[in-house]
Structures are given as structure tokens and as C-alpha cells.
Design a protein around this motif. Sequence first.
Motif, PDB file in Angstrom:
ATOM      1  N   VAL A   1      70.306 -13.254 -79.277  1.00 38.83           N
ATOM      2  CA  VAL A   1      70.745 -13.090 -80.668  1.00 38.83           C
ATOM      3  C   VAL A   1      69.664 -13.469 -81.679  1.00 38.83           C
ATOM      4  O   VAL A   1      69.841 -13.249 -82.878  1.00 38.83           O
TER       5      VAL A   1
ATOM      6  N   CYS B   1      77.633 -11.466 -72.743  1.00 37.74           N
ATOM      7  CA  CYS B   1      76.231 -11.342 -73.149  1.00 37.74           C
ATOM      8  C   CYS B   1      75.474 -12.657 -72.999  1.00 37.74           C
ATOM      9  O   CYS B   1      75.988 -13.727 -73.348  1.00 37.74           O
TER      10      CYS B   1
ATOM     11  N   THR C   1      79.245 -13.683 -76.820  1.00 35.26           N
ATOM     12  CA  THR C   1      77.824 -14.039 -76.735  1.00 35.26           C
ATOM     13  C   THR C   1      77.678 -15.442 -76.155  1.00 35.26           C
ATOM     14  O   THR C   1      78.605 -16.239 -76.182  1.00 35.26           O
TER      15      THR C   1
END
Length: 264
Positions: free
Chosen positions: A69, A39, A12
Motif C-alpha cells: 500500500v 492482500c 489489506t
Amino acid sequence: MSEKLKGNILVTGANRGIGLALVKQLGETPGEEGHIYACCRDPQGPGAQALRDLSTQCPGKITVVKLDVSDVDSISSAVQTVSRIIGAGGLNLLINNAAINRPENPAPLSACGKTDMMEAYETNVVGPFLLVKMLLPLLQKAAEMDSTLKGDKMSCSRSAVVNISTLISSIEKCPETFPIAQMYPYRTSKAALNMLTRCLAEDFRRHNILVTAVHPGWVRTAMGGEEAPLTPQDSVGGMLSILTSLSNKHSGMLLDWEGNTIPW
């Protein structure tokens, strides 16, 4: 004994700084043994140009996935996308790197408000919590593969969660680090991430999924600033070297990029 990182890896916050360096070094690994799911919040935006270029340079090894997120719907959508691509393969390694710092350094008490605290907690703690929860079936699939050969041995090439934490999250080290940077929202949210790491490590032992927190060092990024002594490349090189050697005894610990244990 070190074990090469391989399989399906999700990172992420992959469009800049430490996240981008992670994807770059993982993508440069020779062979076809791994696939990286990189991501970020806006894969088509100008802030993700370097990540898109990297994906082009490593054909077949990097899939860029939209993920915010701090948004539960975005997390759910990203998990569905990754699950559809992976299929029965399982997820071998999740690196929770995305994080925010509110307000700007040094973030003393007088400059911090409720919004700063809540936004930092939502991104730095709740986001990783929800992502791990939704990805657990994929992590379990990876852990169960070749289980007769691997037994209860944990590793980052089998099934693992690595939470990127920080030295200033350490409660014991607070008297040393606080005068340098107060950073109330960031350091308290990362301390909460440490507890999440510890809880997940205890919960996931029965699945043979390793869970560890890692401090990347003081790194020269948008968050770390130009005075930081470490480049993202050096930090990531150290972290990846450490990740290849993690085993059961490291689950539930906070380590730095050189493998040293940091007290909670």
C-alpha cells in the motif's frame, strides 16, 4: 438488525495479526456467498506462509493478491488483478487494515524523525486513500446492484469501506492515551485516516457506500505486544459482529470492536 457479510471482500495486511484473523474468520463462513481477496506485500515470502495455508484450507474462497500500500504501482496492479477476477460483480467490502508503526513503541518525540512521519503517513493514510480511489468503480457497482430493492440503505454486505483505526487517534482522548504511548507518527497518521474516513463518508453517501473507522482494541500482535489483553481472534470476532449491524447512521463514525462510539 444484523446482515450477514457476503459478496466480494478485500482485506489489506492479510498475512499476519488482525488481517490474518479477519481472513480466517471470513473464510470459515459456511456457504459460497463470499470471496476474500487477501492482500499482502510478499505473498510468496516466509511471512505469508500462514496465509497461503489458509487459502489452501478454504478452496475457492480466498485469493491471495500482492499489494504494497506504500507503492502506487503495486496498488494499481492489485486493483487491476481484483477487477479482472470480479468482473461485473462489484466489491462489497474493503477493509483497510495494513499499517505500520515507526519507530518502535513508545516512539517519543526524541526518537522520531522526518522519515518515520513520512513512512507512517504514506502507508497509513495515502495507501488507503489511493486504494479507495482506484476501487471506487467496483464499490459503486456493488452499491448499484438491486438498488430498486435496497434504496438508500447502506450496509457492509452491500458496499462499504472500513478503515482500521485506533483509540489513540482520538484528539479528545489524547490526554488519557498519550502518557501510555506517545507514538507520534502512528497516532497522527491514524488521526489523518479518521479525517479521510469522514470525508469519504460524506462524498460516498450519494453512492450509498458506507464508510466507517473501527478501533480493534489493544490486540496481541507484533505491533500491540504480548501485554495486550485481546487476542486477534477475539478482536476480529467482535469487529465482524459489529460490521454486520452497520447502517446509514454509522457512516462517518469511529467505533470500537464492541460497537461503542469513540469521539474524534
